[in-house]
Motif scaffolding. Structure first.
Motif, short mmCIF file in Angstrom:
data_model
loop_
_atom_site.label_atom_id
_atom_site.label_comp_id
_atom_site.label_asym_id
_atom_site.label_seq_id
_atom_site.Cartn_x
_atom_site.Cartn_y
_atom_site.Cartn_z
N TYR A 13 3.44 3.57 1.76
CA TYR A 13 3.74 4.83 1.48
C TYR A 13 3.92 5.44 3.02
O TYR A 13 4.85 6.20 3.27
CB TYR A 13 2.69 5.68 0.75
CG TYR A 13 3.05 6.78 0.15
CD1 TYR A 13 4.03 7.12 -0.69
CD2 TYR A 13 2.46 8.14 0.88
CE1 TYR A 13 4.38 8.46 -1.10
CE2 TYR A 13 2.80 9.45 0.56
CZ TYR A 13 3.90 9.23 -0.39
OH TYR A 13 4.19 10.70 -0.90
N VAL A 14 2.76 5.28 3.86
CA VAL A 14 2.87 6.05 5.15
C VAL A 14 4.22 5.54 5.88
O VAL A 14 5.01 6.45 6.66
CB VAL A 14 1.74 5.65 5.75
CG1 VAL A 14 1.70 6.09 7.37
CG2 VAL A 14 0.49 6.36 5.19
N ASN A 15 4.66 4.16 5.76
CA ASN A 15 5.65 3.65 6.59
C ASN A 15 7.00 4.16 6.13
O ASN A 15 7.97 3.85 6.88
CB ASN A 15 5.52 2.09 6.68
CG ASN A 15 4.35 1.67 7.45
OD1 ASN A 15 3.77 2.44 8.59
ND2 ASN A 15 3.95 0.63 7.22
N GLU A 16 6.92 4.77 4.95
CA GLU A 16 8.44 4.83 4.49
C GLU A 16 8.72 6.41 4.96
O GLU A 16 9.55 6.89 4.28
CB GLU A 16 8.22 4.76 2.97
CG GLU A 16 7.67 5.55 2.22
CD GLU A 16 7.85 5.62 0.61
OE1 GLU A 16 7.70 6.68 0.03
OE2 GLU A 16 8.12 4.50 0.31
N ASP A 17 8.05 6.99 5.77
CA ASP A 17 8.25 8.50 6.26
C ASP A 17 8.03 9.29 4.94
O ASP A 17 9.06 9.89 4.49
CB ASP A 17 9.70 8.35 6.68
CG ASP A 17 9.64 10.13 7.13
OD1 ASP A 17 8.87 10.53 7.66
OD2 ASP A 17 10.86 10.52 7.48
#
Length: 178
Positions: free
Chosen positions: A107-111
């Motif tokens: 979730y965090v890595n997908e902006d």
């Protein structure tokens, strides 16, 4: 759950395999609890509800607009959420909450557009797995505990519980000026 981009995993109790739904159902029955599942409105569009749930009361896609989430907050004893800003509103009630962050890295890595540091404004524990969620949920049902992060109070410092009164005063002033 919070909105996910199409193609990302979206957790749903009603989409769990039947054996896991039965396990959750048994926990809820043992604890005399009901699970109401309401998704982000865009999630309904991308992942429509297509079957009943064995373990949760799911707000159907075509009825989600009729459900006032604020009323759900008032009725709920515990909120299970992920990254939703709604958890900040729920925290004003000083009721227990659980952050189910099953896909935190993804979730965090997908902006994702998180507007805040989740650790700084959390209003309950973080859990990563369904088993951990079950355990923490049972603990909270038996001994409800509101545990906000230290920075949560800074986030809601201006909330005094009188917003309705202020809005009514404003409207009355405006009506009196005419």
């Amino acid at each position: 759950p919070t909105f996910r981009r199409p193609g990302c995993h979206v957790f749903s109790f009603y989409r769990l395999p039947e054996s896991e739904q039965q396990r959750i159902k048994a926990v809820l029955e043992r604890e005399n609890a009901v699970l109401i599942e309401k998704h982000h409105y865009l999630t309904y569009r991308d992942y429509p509800i297509d079957k009943p749930s064995l373990c949760s009361l799911v707000v159907p896609s075509n009825k989600q607009a009729e459900i006032d989430v604020q009323e759900l907050y008032l009725a709920a004893d515990i909120m299970i959420s992920d990254y939703s800003g709604g958890i900040i509103d729920y925290g004003l009630l000083k009721k227990p909450a659980i952050h189910f962050v099953y896909d935190l890295e993804e979730y965090v890595n997908e902006d994702s557009g998180l507007a805040y540091d989740l650790n700084a404004v959390a209003v309950g524990p973080f859990v990563r797995t369904l088993e951990e969620l079950e355990r923490v949920l049972v603990q909270m049902l038996r001994a409800p505990t509101f545990t906000p992060a230290p920075n949560y109070q800074e986030l809601v410092a201006y909330e005094k519980g009188v917003a309705g009164e202020r809005i009514l005063e404003f409207i009355n002033r405006q009506m009196g000026d005419e």
